[in-house]
Design a protein around this motif. Sequence first.
Motif, PDB file in Angstrom:
ATOM      1  N   UNK A   3     -14.507   5.018  -7.990  1.00 52.49           N
ATOM      2  CA  UNK A   3     -13.272   5.151  -7.217  1.00 52.49           C
ATOM      3  C   UNK A   3     -12.136   5.593  -8.120  1.00 52.49           C
ATOM      4  N   UNK A   4     -11.454   6.667  -7.727  1.00 51.93           N
ATOM      5  CA  UNK A   4     -10.235   7.062  -8.447  1.00 51.93           C
ATOM      6  C   UNK A   4      -9.045   6.627  -7.628  1.00 51.93           C
ATOM      7  N   UNK A   5      -8.127   5.904  -8.235  1.00 47.29           N
ATOM      8  CA  UNK A   5      -6.968   5.412  -7.470  1.00 47.29           C
ATOM      9  C   UNK A   5      -5.739   5.402  -8.354  1.00 47.29           C
ATOM     10  N   UNK A   6      -4.576   5.420  -7.698  1.00 46.70           N
ATOM     11  CA  UNK A   6      -3.313   5.369  -8.435  1.00 46.70           C
ATOM     12  C   UNK A   6      -2.887   3.926  -8.543  1.00 46.70           C
ATOM     13  N   UNK A  20      -3.816   4.263  -1.779  1.00 38.90           N
ATOM     14  CA  UNK A  20      -3.773   4.479  -3.230  1.00 38.90           C
ATOM     15  C   UNK A  20      -5.055   5.135  -3.750  1.00 38.90           C
ATOM     16  N   UNK A  21      -6.056   5.217  -2.856  1.00 42.33           N
ATOM     17  CA  UNK A  21      -7.325   5.813  -3.279  1.00 42.33           C
ATOM     18  C   UNK A  21      -7.157   7.333  -3.333  1.00 42.33           C
ATOM     19  N   UNK A  22      -7.466   7.939  -4.465  1.00 41.12           N
ATOM     20  CA  UNK A  22      -7.352   9.391  -4.596  1.00 41.12           C
ATOM     21  C   UNK A  22      -8.647  10.030  -4.113  1.00 41.12           C
ATOM     22  N   UNK A  23      -9.748   9.619  -4.706  1.00 37.19           N
ATOM     23  CA  UNK A  23     -11.046  10.075  -4.180  1.00 37.19           C
ATOM     24  C   UNK A  23     -12.148   9.139  -4.629  1.00 37.19           C
ATOM     25  N   UNK A  24     -13.246   9.173  -3.898  1.00 40.94           N
ATOM     26  CA  UNK A  24     -14.381   8.333  -4.278  1.00 40.94           C
ATOM     27  C   UNK A  24     -15.621   9.215  -4.328  1.00 40.94           C
ATOM     28  N   UNK A  35       0.827  -1.214   0.000  1.00 43.30           N
ATOM     29  CA  UNK A  35       0.000   0.000   0.000  1.00 43.30           C
ATOM     30  C   UNK A  35       0.859   1.261   0.000  1.00 43.30           C
ATOM     31  N   UNK A  36       1.879   1.270  -0.831  1.00 37.30           N
ATOM     32  CA  UNK A  36       2.709   2.486  -0.941  1.00 37.30           C
ATOM     33  C   UNK A  36       1.941   3.542  -1.747  1.00 37.30           C
ATOM     34  N   UNK A  37       2.114   4.799  -1.352  1.00 30.39           N
ATOM     35  CA  UNK A  37       1.580   5.851  -2.205  1.00 30.39           C
ATOM     36  C   UNK A  37       2.458   5.916  -3.433  1.00 30.39           C
ATOM     37  N   UNK A  38       1.865   5.950  -4.581  1.00 31.42           N
ATOM     38  CA  UNK A  38       2.666   6.004  -5.794  1.00 31.42           C
ATOM     39  C   UNK A  38       2.325   7.278  -6.540  1.00 31.42           C
ATOM     40  N   UNK A  39       2.996   8.399  -6.184  1.00 29.98           N
ATOM     41  CA  UNK A  39       2.616   9.688  -6.752  1.00 29.98           C
ATOM     42  C   UNK A  39       2.783   9.733  -8.275  1.00 29.98           C
ATOM     43  N   UNK A  40       3.708   8.911  -8.803  1.00 30.41           N
ATOM     44  CA  UNK A  40       3.947   8.972 -10.249  1.00 30.41           C
ATOM     45  C   UNK A  40       2.934   8.153 -11.036  1.00 30.41           C
ATOM     46  N   UNK A  41       2.285   7.212 -10.336  1.00 35.44           N
ATOM     47  CA  UNK A  41       1.406   6.317 -11.064  1.00 35.44           C
ATOM     48  C   UNK A  41       0.202   7.080 -11.597  1.00 35.44           C
ATOM     49  N   UNK A  64     -24.181 -10.534  12.650  1.00 33.25           N
ATOM     50  CA  UNK A  64     -24.861  -9.634  11.716  1.00 33.25           C
ATOM     51  C   UNK A  64     -24.668 -10.138  10.292  1.00 33.25           C
ATOM     52  N   UNK A  65     -25.597  -9.732   9.419  1.00 36.46           N
ATOM     53  CA  UNK A  65     -25.516 -10.202   8.035  1.00 36.46           C
ATOM     54  C   UNK A  65     -25.012  -9.125   7.084  1.00 36.46           C
ATOM     55  N   UNK A  66     -24.564  -7.985   7.628  1.00 33.60           N
ATOM     56  CA  UNK A  66     -24.126  -6.871   6.797  1.00 33.60           C
ATOM     57  C   UNK A  66     -23.010  -7.285   5.829  1.00 33.60           C
ATOM     58  N   UNK A  67     -23.150  -6.860   4.580  1.00 30.17           N
ATOM     59  CA  UNK A  67     -22.116  -7.139   3.581  1.00 30.17           C
ATOM     60  C   UNK A  67     -21.219  -5.912   3.465  1.00 30.17           C
ATOM     61  N   UNK A  68     -19.919  -6.105   3.669  1.00 34.23           N
ATOM     62  CA  UNK A  68     -18.999  -4.983   3.700  1.00 34.23           C
ATOM     63  C   UNK A  68     -18.008  -5.075   2.540  1.00 34.23           C
ATOM     64  N   UNK A  69     -17.801  -3.963   1.884  1.00 34.44           N
ATOM     65  CA  UNK A  69     -16.793  -3.899   0.824  1.00 34.44           C
ATOM     66  C   UNK A  69     -15.762  -2.861   1.239  1.00 34.44           C
ATOM     67  N   UNK A  70     -14.494  -3.286   1.413  1.00 35.65           N
ATOM     68  CA  UNK A  70     -13.486  -2.274   1.757  1.00 35.65           C
ATOM     69  C   UNK A  70     -12.254  -2.415   0.875  1.00 35.65           C
ATOM     70  N   UNK A  71     -11.515  -1.305   0.761  1.00 34.14           N
ATOM     71  CA  UNK A  71     -10.330  -1.281  -0.108  1.00 34.14           C
ATOM     72  C   UNK A  71      -9.121  -1.714   0.701  1.00 34.14           C
ATOM     73  N   UNK A  72      -8.282  -2.601   0.115  1.00 30.40           N
ATOM     74  CA  UNK A  72      -7.135  -3.094   0.880  1.00 30.40           C
ATOM     75  C   UNK A  72      -5.882  -2.265   0.627  1.00 30.40           C
ATOM     76  N   UNK A  73      -5.979  -1.260  -0.253  1.00 27.34           N
ATOM     77  CA  UNK A  73      -4.847  -0.352  -0.458  1.00 27.34           C
ATOM     78  C   UNK A  73      -5.355   1.083  -0.310  1.00 27.34           C
ATOM     79  N   UNK A  74      -5.809   1.412   0.916  1.00 32.09           N
ATOM     80  CA  UNK A  74      -6.491   2.704   1.079  1.00 32.09           C
ATOM     81  C   UNK A  74      -5.635   3.909   0.689  1.00 32.09           C
TER      82      UNK A  74
END
Lengths: 576, 73
Positions: free
Chosen positions: B55-58, B33-37, A476-482, B21-31
């Motif tokens: 989801x916008x991510x690098x 890298x997420x730019x914005x959602x 989970x590294x930030x990759x600013x260049x990616x 509980x029966x709640x279904x959860x979706x989470x990101x494993x590389x938080x």
Amino acid sequence: MKSHEKSGKQILSYASFCLGNLGHSAFYGVMSTYFVIFITSSMFSGMQASIAGKLIGLITGLMVVIRIAELVIDPILGNIVDNTKTKWGKFKPWILVGTLVSALLLLVLFTGIFGLAQKSWLLFAVLFILIYIGFDIFYSLSDVSYWGMVPALSEDSHARGIYTSLGAFSGTIGWNGLTIIVVPIVTSVTYMVTGKHEEGAAGWLAFAAVISALAIVCALIVCFGTKEKHNIIRNSAKQKTSLKQVFGAIFHNDQILWPSLAYLLYSLAYIITNGILFYMYKFVIGKPNEFWVVGVIATIIGFCISPSFPILNKYIPRKWLFVAGQTCMVLAYVLFIFGRNNVILMDLGLVLLNINFAQLVTVLTLTDAIEYGQLKNGQRNEAVVLAVRPMIDKFTGTVSNALVGYVAIATGTATAADMTAHDINTFNIIALYIPLILAVLSIIVFLTKVTLSEKKHAAVVEELKDKLAEGKIENDKEEPDASVTNEIVYAPADGELMNLSEVIDENNKPFPGKGFAIKPSRGRIYAPFNGKIKFTFITKHAFEIVSDEGLQVVVHVGLGTVNLRGKGFETYYDDG
Amino acid sequence: MRKGDLLLEFDRDLALENGYQDTVIVFYTQPRKIVKTSEVETGKTVKHGEEVVSVEFREAIKNSEKTMGLQAE
């Protein structure tokens, strides 16, 4: 997607696969245990004792070497099977050819290569080595193909579990059934041929022929009764694991190491005793014709133990089931040592010997150790972990071969009347005292070193979940260049959308990390985007997926559901 | 795996009966890298396959990995 109705074809497929292992494992029993007994007791009767002794030593030594080499050869054979393309699929041709050729070669060996040893023992020795190696390779090809076929028969993990347990079940019957029929067949056929009530070469050949025929019939049943599916992606290549990977996984994960050691101790004890029980009935008790009792008791207890395990495990943690099983084993040895002149005590001992939960407990603990290793080292070694137990079984089988060979050479053509007190003492040490100590050691190892209980595993999974959500497991590294990519996540279930922060888990903490939740109205989970399943938790309640664009998410179904241990969950996919 | 494939069925009643509980959860494993959602419309009732979030991510995944992913389809 497939519905779960048990159609006629499905039942036919289950039954055929199940029957397949009946002949297959009986055949394995012949080659691994009874072939050694035949070699030592009958193959060279009438020959000069010194040459016979040499040949027996050579052959048993060779068998040990080949069994060890097999550990390395199996992946290569698996590769050959994988690269096979025929209109009957890749497994069936090998199951059939492997069984046919190995059955024929085994029969040739059981004839003493047509009596060649009596004429030229040197030529015999050379030919024996070649034929045995060929035999072993073809047997392994059929074995690898039989078990390798399971993923090809169904894409549903539940159905695969049924196939595997049906195979294991009939395997027990085939294996123990041998013990029941071996003495009657061998002595009665020998009597018909020679007029003497004893075990002779003719009887052994007939025994081998019966089992070989059974193996071929069962292989045919598998080939005609099952259907390989072609429409699914299978990644059996991923399942190939090298010896090095296995040992690496064992030594880097203490909860693989210790359960494996405890199982090794149990397995050694059990298999030594099993391999030598025939001699105990022949020499120490002097009643070889009562040996069939061993098989009957093992079969009956085997029938009861496996189904009762899940019920008992509901109330008793598996650790204590392991200890209970091993304690029964210890008591069995005590009965064998002190009660051997009493039929009832002997039979009671046999019952106790076969009450063992060690194998089931080990398999469960090792599968839980996959998540333990993931938390500890960040690596999941599923295929490797699942290869550990069969590998221990192969190793202990080899030790048993060597030991049976040794006992056989030491006893030669003696009968019960020839046994001196010293001989009996030697026998007791090998067949009873050493296994007794091994059984006690396995309890000690399990109690002191195996910490991965059901509760501990649930805690490990919770911790793993939190770490995954916090981005501490995946890179989970930030990759600013990616470059920035976009992925749309679609609802994986019907229901009401929630913020992750609104989700309060069973410990009254809000769910960590970034994402969203759905309060579902139906218990069905669908793919939220195009991509791949990276892995599934052993308990099936959560899995990680990665989209074609590279977004990685975990879908976690329910809270606290890790404690259901897979109950109520059915998956419809392959990892990868 | 294609979007909308049935992956898993679970027994909600069994979970609820056991106090879970029966709640279904979706989470990101590389938080990181997420730019914005985009905003999740909390409280909205959805059918499976409806868009939930963009989801916008690098991502700097290697091309080889990408092609492997495509081959596996």
